[in-house]
Structure formats: C-alpha cells, structure tokens
Design a protein around this motif. Sequence first.
Motif, PDB file in Angstrom:
ATOM      1  N   SER A  85      20.108  -6.792 -43.198  1.00 42.64           N
ATOM      2  CA  SER A  85      19.759  -6.345 -44.550  1.00 42.64           C
ATOM      3  C   SER A  85      20.451  -7.146 -45.648  1.00 42.64           C
ATOM      4  O   SER A  85      19.905  -7.286 -46.738  1.00 42.64           O
ATOM      5  N   ALA A  86      21.625  -7.676 -45.386  1.00 40.87           N
ATOM      6  CA  ALA A  86      22.323  -8.457 -46.413  1.00 40.87           C
ATOM      7  C   ALA A  86      21.559  -9.729 -46.778  1.00 40.87           C
ATOM      8  O   ALA A  86      21.620 -10.189 -47.913  1.00 40.87           O
ATOM      9  N   SER A  87      20.816 -10.282 -45.820  1.00 32.70           N
ATOM     10  CA  SER A  87      20.094 -11.529 -46.088  1.00 32.70           C
ATOM     11  C   SER A  87      18.645 -11.299 -46.514  1.00 32.70           C
ATOM     12  O   SER A  87      17.943 -12.247 -46.841  1.00 32.70           O
ATOM     13  N   LEU A  88      18.197 -10.055 -46.526  1.00 34.27           N
ATOM     14  CA  LEU A  88      16.822  -9.749 -46.950  1.00 34.27           C
ATOM     15  C   LEU A  88      16.780  -9.524 -48.451  1.00 34.27           C
ATOM     16  O   LEU A  88      17.738  -9.048 -49.057  1.00 34.27           O
ATOM     17  N   GLU A  89      15.649  -9.851 -49.047  1.00 36.54           N
ATOM     18  CA  GLU A  89      15.462  -9.609 -50.468  1.00 36.54           C
ATOM     19  C   GLU A  89      15.032  -8.155 -50.663  1.00 36.54           C
ATOM     20  O   GLU A  89      14.984  -7.392 -49.717  1.00 36.54           O
ATOM     21  N   SER A  90      14.688  -7.808 -51.874  1.00 31.19           N
ATOM     22  CA  SER A  90      14.216  -6.451 -52.167  1.00 31.19           C
ATOM     23  C   SER A  90      12.793  -6.288 -51.650  1.00 31.19           C
ATOM     24  O   SER A  90      11.825  -6.596 -52.341  1.00 31.19           O
ATOM     25  N   LYS A  91      12.685  -5.815 -50.430  1.00 30.49           N
ATOM     26  CA  LYS A  91      11.382  -5.646 -49.789  1.00 30.49           C
ATOM     27  C   LYS A  91      11.319  -4.292 -49.106  1.00 30.49           C
ATOM     28  O   LYS A  91      12.320  -3.762 -48.653  1.00 30.49           O
ATOM     29  N   ASP A  92      10.118  -3.744 -49.050  1.00 27.31           N
ATOM     30  CA  ASP A  92       9.850  -2.573 -48.230  1.00 27.31           C
ATOM     31  C   ASP A  92       9.182  -3.070 -46.966  1.00 27.31           C
ATOM     32  O   ASP A  92       8.210  -3.834 -47.026  1.00 27.31           O
ATOM     33  N   ILE A  93       9.689  -2.641 -45.814  1.00 22.48           N
ATOM     34  CA  ILE A  93       9.176  -3.097 -44.523  1.00 22.48           C
ATOM     35  C   ILE A  93       8.828  -1.870 -43.702  1.00 22.48           C
ATOM     36  O   ILE A  93       9.651  -0.965 -43.553  1.00 22.48           O
ATOM     37  N   VAL A  94       7.591  -1.835 -43.200  1.00 20.84           N
ATOM     38  CA  VAL A  94       7.180  -0.744 -42.323  1.00 20.84           C
ATOM     39  C   VAL A  94       6.769  -1.335 -40.984  1.00 20.84           C
ATOM     40  O   VAL A  94       5.899  -2.202 -40.912  1.00 20.84           O
ATOM     41  N   PHE A  95       7.413  -0.865 -39.926  1.00 19.35           N
ATOM     42  CA  PHE A  95       7.110  -1.298 -38.564  1.00 19.35           C
ATOM     43  C   PHE A  95       6.152  -0.316 -37.919  1.00 19.35           C
ATOM     44  O   PHE A  95       6.327   0.899 -38.053  1.00 19.35           O
ATOM     45  N   ILE A  96       5.156  -0.847 -37.199  1.00 18.26           N
ATOM     46  CA  ILE A  96       4.304  -0.013 -36.360  1.00 18.26           C
ATOM     47  C   ILE A  96       4.239  -0.657 -34.974  1.00 18.26           C
ATOM     48  O   ILE A  96       4.479  -1.849 -34.815  1.00 18.26           O
ATOM     49  N   VAL A  97       3.910   0.168 -33.988  1.00 18.10           N
ATOM     50  CA  VAL A  97       3.752  -0.323 -32.624  1.00 18.10           C
ATOM     51  C   VAL A  97       2.257  -0.578 -32.423  1.00 18.10           C
ATOM     52  O   VAL A  97       1.447   0.330 -32.590  1.00 18.10           O
ATOM     53  N   LYS A  98       1.893  -1.823 -32.089  1.00 16.77           N
ATOM     54  CA  LYS A  98       0.487  -2.197 -31.909  1.00 16.77           C
ATOM     55  C   LYS A  98      -0.057  -1.758 -30.559  1.00 16.77           C
ATOM     56  O   LYS A  98      -1.180  -1.295 -30.463  1.00 16.77           O
TER      57      LYS A  98
END
Length: 123
Positions: A85-98
Amino acid sequence: MSDTVSITPNAQFTKEHRLLTPAAFREVFDAPDRKLHQSHLMAFVRSNTQEKPRVGMAVTKRKVPTAVARNLVKRQIREQFRIKSASLESKDIVFIVKKSIKGISNKDLKNEINNIFKKIEKK
C-alpha cells in the motif's frame, strides 16, 4: 530467520484502507479505469479522491465454496495489499475470483495477487 520479510513499520491495514459500502463497490464496478486479469483473479481499479489506496473483495460462494478457502483468499489479498500500500497511489481496487481456486496452491495464489499489484504500480 533469513526467510522473514522486511516490512516497513507503518504498514497497516485499517478501516480507511477498506471499501466498506455497496455504493463504493458500485463506483468501481461501474466505471473502472482498468481491469487486470490473472488466471483465477481479476481486479477492477479506479482512481479515488482519498489520500490512501483502498481495497475491496468480492469472493463468492459459487467460485470458492468453503468458508476456509474464501477466508484464505481474502487474508492473502489483505496481507499483500498491506505490504504494497505504501507504493500504491490513491486507487480503489476490487478483487474478484474469476474461476474456482480448487487446484491452486497458496504460492500460486500469492503470485497472482502480486502480479496484479505490480501491474497497478507500473501505471
């Protein structure tokens, strides 16, 4: 002890790092900036107005039938997010299982999650 991972002391996973409301999930699903694919996982990524990256997970019973396996997937995603998280920008990330993760090892699952985070960091 040489197998330990060096983690920054402020790497935390607090409530501010989570997508909490259905409306927040809907915003990411309806208009993602990017969709990142792996063989078993997929991530929807969207810029946010917060100062921190946030993560959400939609792990369904249909794809991952047992609660133990669902919790394992979510735990792996949270841990990798906490570290990165320290290296990520201000983003919303949603994971789903395919597709079902029945035959996948923990190491392969962790690699897929890391690959998604690497793609997010590149852009």
